[in-house]
Every structure is written in C-alpha cells, then in structure tokens.
Design an enzyme around this catalytic site. Structure first.
Site, PDB file in Angstrom:
ATOM      1  N   HIS A  49      79.639 -50.372 -53.641  1.00 39.05           N
ATOM      2  CA  HIS A  49      80.056 -48.964 -53.610  1.00 39.05           C
ATOM      3  C   HIS A  49      81.080 -49.058 -54.496  1.00 39.05           C
ATOM      4  O   HIS A  49      81.783 -49.915 -54.895  1.00 39.05           O
ATOM      5  CB  HIS A  49      80.695 -48.614 -52.232  1.00 39.05           C
ATOM      6  CG  HIS A  49      81.518 -47.154 -52.443  1.00 39.05           C
ATOM      7  ND1 HIS A  49      80.999 -46.150 -52.290  1.00 39.05           N
ATOM      8  CD2 HIS A  49      82.775 -47.398 -52.693  1.00 39.05           C
ATOM      9  CE1 HIS A  49      82.001 -45.064 -52.761  1.00 39.05           C
ATOM     10  NE2 HIS A  49      82.989 -45.726 -52.774  1.00 39.05           N
TER      11      HIS A  49
ATOM     12  N   GLU B 108      90.215 -43.345 -51.769  1.00 38.49           N
ATOM     13  CA  GLU B 108      89.716 -44.484 -51.243  1.00 38.49           C
ATOM     14  C   GLU B 108      90.570 -45.895 -51.090  1.00 38.49           C
ATOM     15  O   GLU B 108      90.398 -46.516 -50.099  1.00 38.49           O
ATOM     16  CB  GLU B 108      88.340 -44.806 -51.929  1.00 38.49           C
ATOM     17  CG  GLU B 108      87.095 -43.620 -51.552  1.00 38.49           C
ATOM     18  CD  GLU B 108      86.040 -43.695 -52.226  1.00 38.49           C
ATOM     19  OE1 GLU B 108      84.930 -42.941 -52.112  1.00 38.49           O
ATOM     20  OE2 GLU B 108      85.811 -44.774 -53.526  1.00 38.49           O
TER      21      GLU B 108
HETATM   22  P1  GTP Z   1      78.236 -45.237 -53.498  1.00 38.63           P
HETATM   23  O1  GTP Z   1      79.052 -46.006 -54.710  1.00 38.63           O
HETATM   24  O2  GTP Z   1      78.037 -46.190 -52.454  1.00 38.63           O
HETATM   25  O3  GTP Z   1      78.992 -43.864 -53.017  1.00 38.63           O
HETATM   26  O4  GTP Z   1      76.859 -44.941 -54.273  1.00 38.63           O
HETATM   27  P2  GTP Z   1      76.344 -43.680 -54.918  1.00 38.63           P
HETATM   28  O5  GTP Z   1      77.483 -42.693 -55.445  1.00 38.63           O
HETATM   29  O6  GTP Z   1      75.591 -44.583 -56.115  1.00 38.63           O
HETATM   30  O7  GTP Z   1      75.333 -42.929 -53.974  1.00 38.63           O
HETATM   31  P3  GTP Z   1      75.770 -41.856 -53.127  1.00 38.63           P
HETATM   32  O8  GTP Z   1      77.111 -41.385 -53.007  1.00 38.63           O
HETATM   33  O9  GTP Z   1      74.676 -40.732 -53.583  1.00 38.63           O
HETATM   34  O10 GTP Z   1      75.284 -42.445 -51.644  1.00 38.63           O
HETATM   35  C1  GTP Z   1      76.210 -43.204 -51.139  1.00 38.63           C
HETATM   36  C2  GTP Z   1      75.470 -44.281 -50.298  1.00 38.63           C
HETATM   37  O11 GTP Z   1      74.570 -43.873 -49.448  1.00 38.63           O
HETATM   38  C3  GTP Z   1      74.354 -45.019 -51.427  1.00 38.63           C
HETATM   39  O12 GTP Z   1      75.346 -45.929 -52.177  1.00 38.63           O
HETATM   40  C4  GTP Z   1      73.609 -45.742 -50.289  1.00 38.63           C
HETATM   41  O13 GTP Z   1      74.003 -46.965 -49.780  1.00 38.63           O
HETATM   42  C5  GTP Z   1      73.439 -44.571 -49.340  1.00 38.63           C
HETATM   43  N1  GTP Z   1      72.076 -43.899 -49.481  1.00 38.63           N
HETATM   44  C6  GTP Z   1      72.058 -42.941 -50.553  1.00 38.63           C
HETATM   45  N2  GTP Z   1      70.915 -42.455 -50.440  1.00 38.63           N
HETATM   46  C7  GTP Z   1      70.192 -43.082 -49.459  1.00 38.63           C
HETATM   47  C8  GTP Z   1      68.946 -42.868 -48.901  1.00 38.63           C
HETATM   48  O14 GTP Z   1      67.932 -42.213 -49.262  1.00 38.63           O
HETATM   49  N3  GTP Z   1      68.557 -43.744 -47.731  1.00 38.63           N
HETATM   50  C9  GTP Z   1      69.828 -44.722 -47.154  1.00 38.63           C
HETATM   51  N4  GTP Z   1      69.394 -45.336 -45.967  1.00 38.63           N
HETATM   52  N5  GTP Z   1      70.812 -44.813 -47.596  1.00 38.63           N
HETATM   53  C10 GTP Z   1      71.269 -43.874 -48.913  1.00 38.63           C
HETATM   54 MG    MG Z   2      78.942 -42.061 -54.276  1.00 31.17          MG
END
Ligand code: GTP
Ligand code: MG
Length: 138
Positions: free
Chosen positions: A115, A126
């Site tokens: 993350h 955070e």
């Molecule tokens: P982070 O750095 O973790 O915030 O990742 P991101 O900003 O690239 O993605 P986002 O904030 O959209 O989503 C947060 C987290 O949710 C992702 O890192 C994934 O672990 C999880 N996530 C996102 N989309 C999906 C999905 O379609 N299915 C599942 N199971 N988890 C998801």
């Molecule tokens: Mg994110």
C-alpha cells in the site's frame, strides 16, 4: 523532503519478501525513516480503509489485511508519494509495469503486496495513524 506511508501487506510478509521490497524503495531513492512489524486488529483495518467502506471488496480487504503481520513504514525522499506509487506499480498486477513491486510480487488485485499513500493529506493522516512523532527518525 516529502514523506509517504507504506504497508508491506500480508501476502508479501508471508513469502519473506520484505527485504526485496525495501530494496526497491531504497534503489528508487526513498529512505526508510520509520518501520515496524505489526498485526492489525479488525477495527484498525476498518478505520484505515474507511474510505473504501462502501466498496464490495471492503470485507475481503480488511480480513486479508489482518490475516498475518504487515510492515508499516514511513518513506522519505524527493517527491516520495509519487515515486513510491511509481515503484509499486498499478493496483492490479496484470496492469503493472515491468520491474514494479506489484508486477514482480503481487498475487492478485486484492493481494497486491504493498500500500502507498495517494496524496499529501492522506500521507499525513496515515503516518499519524500508525506512528508517533518520536518514531520518525529523519
Ligand atoms: P493502495 O495503495 O493499497 O491504496 O492501492 P491503490 O491506491 O492502488 O488501490 P485502491 O486505493 O483503489 O484500493 C485499495 C486496495 O483495495 C488495493 O490496494 C487492493 O488491495 C484492494 N482492492 C482494490 N480493488 C479490489 C478488488 O477489486 N478486489 C479486491 N479483493 N481488493 C481490491
Ligand atoms: Mg489507494
């Protein structure tokens, strides 16, 4: 210098990938200025991911994040937020550019190894969620 917040997620700690992931941060010019291994409670995971509470994967995401220990870190460097997101690669490993952490290590869109904060405001929130000022050693 800018600071960002990082989590090395359970799929990565389970496979002993912490060192390889930290090496990618350091190679990109990010310095680890705080680091600890913790196991989140469900309440902590739900609070941390509060912005995603209406998403269909929220329950699955929180259960995954508490399934095993994680390593929470503060990374410092020039443009640290954007640089970290570049090193992480796209959320879905099948979309992630070659050489990025998620391209090399992530198992799925959910179990995607890392993350990273997405903006200065979320980075500050955070960092404060997991670390006290005394734990940050620039
Ligand atoms: P982070 O750095 O973790 O915030 O990742 P991101 O900003 O690239 O993605 P986002 O904030 O959209 O989503 C947060 C987290 O949710 C992702 O890192 C994934 O672990 C999880 N996530 C996102 N989309 C999906 C999905 O379609 N299915 C599942 N199971 N988890 C998801
Ligand atoms: Mg994110």
């Amino acid at each position: 210098l800018e600071r960002t917040f990082s989590i090395i997620k359970p799929d990565a700690t389970r496979r002993n990938l912490t060192g390889k992931i930290v090496a990618k941060f350091e190679d990109a010019g990010l310095r680890v200025v705080a680091s600890k291994r913790i196991q989140m409670t469900l309440a902590q995971a739900q609070a941390f991911y509060g912005v995603h509470s209406e998403r269909p994967f929220f329950g699955e995401l929180c259960e995954f994040m508490i399934s095993e220990p994680v390593v929470v870190q503060v990374l410092e460097g020039e443009g640290a937020i954007a640089k970290n997101r570049e090193v992480m690669g796209a959320t879905n490993p099948s979309d992630a550019a070659a050489g990025t952490i998620r391209a090399e290590f992530a198992e799925s869109v959910g179990e995607n190894s890392v993350h990273g904060s997405d903006a200065p405001e979320t980075a500050a929130e955070e960092i404060a969620f997991f670390f006290s000022g005394l734990e940050l050693v620039g």
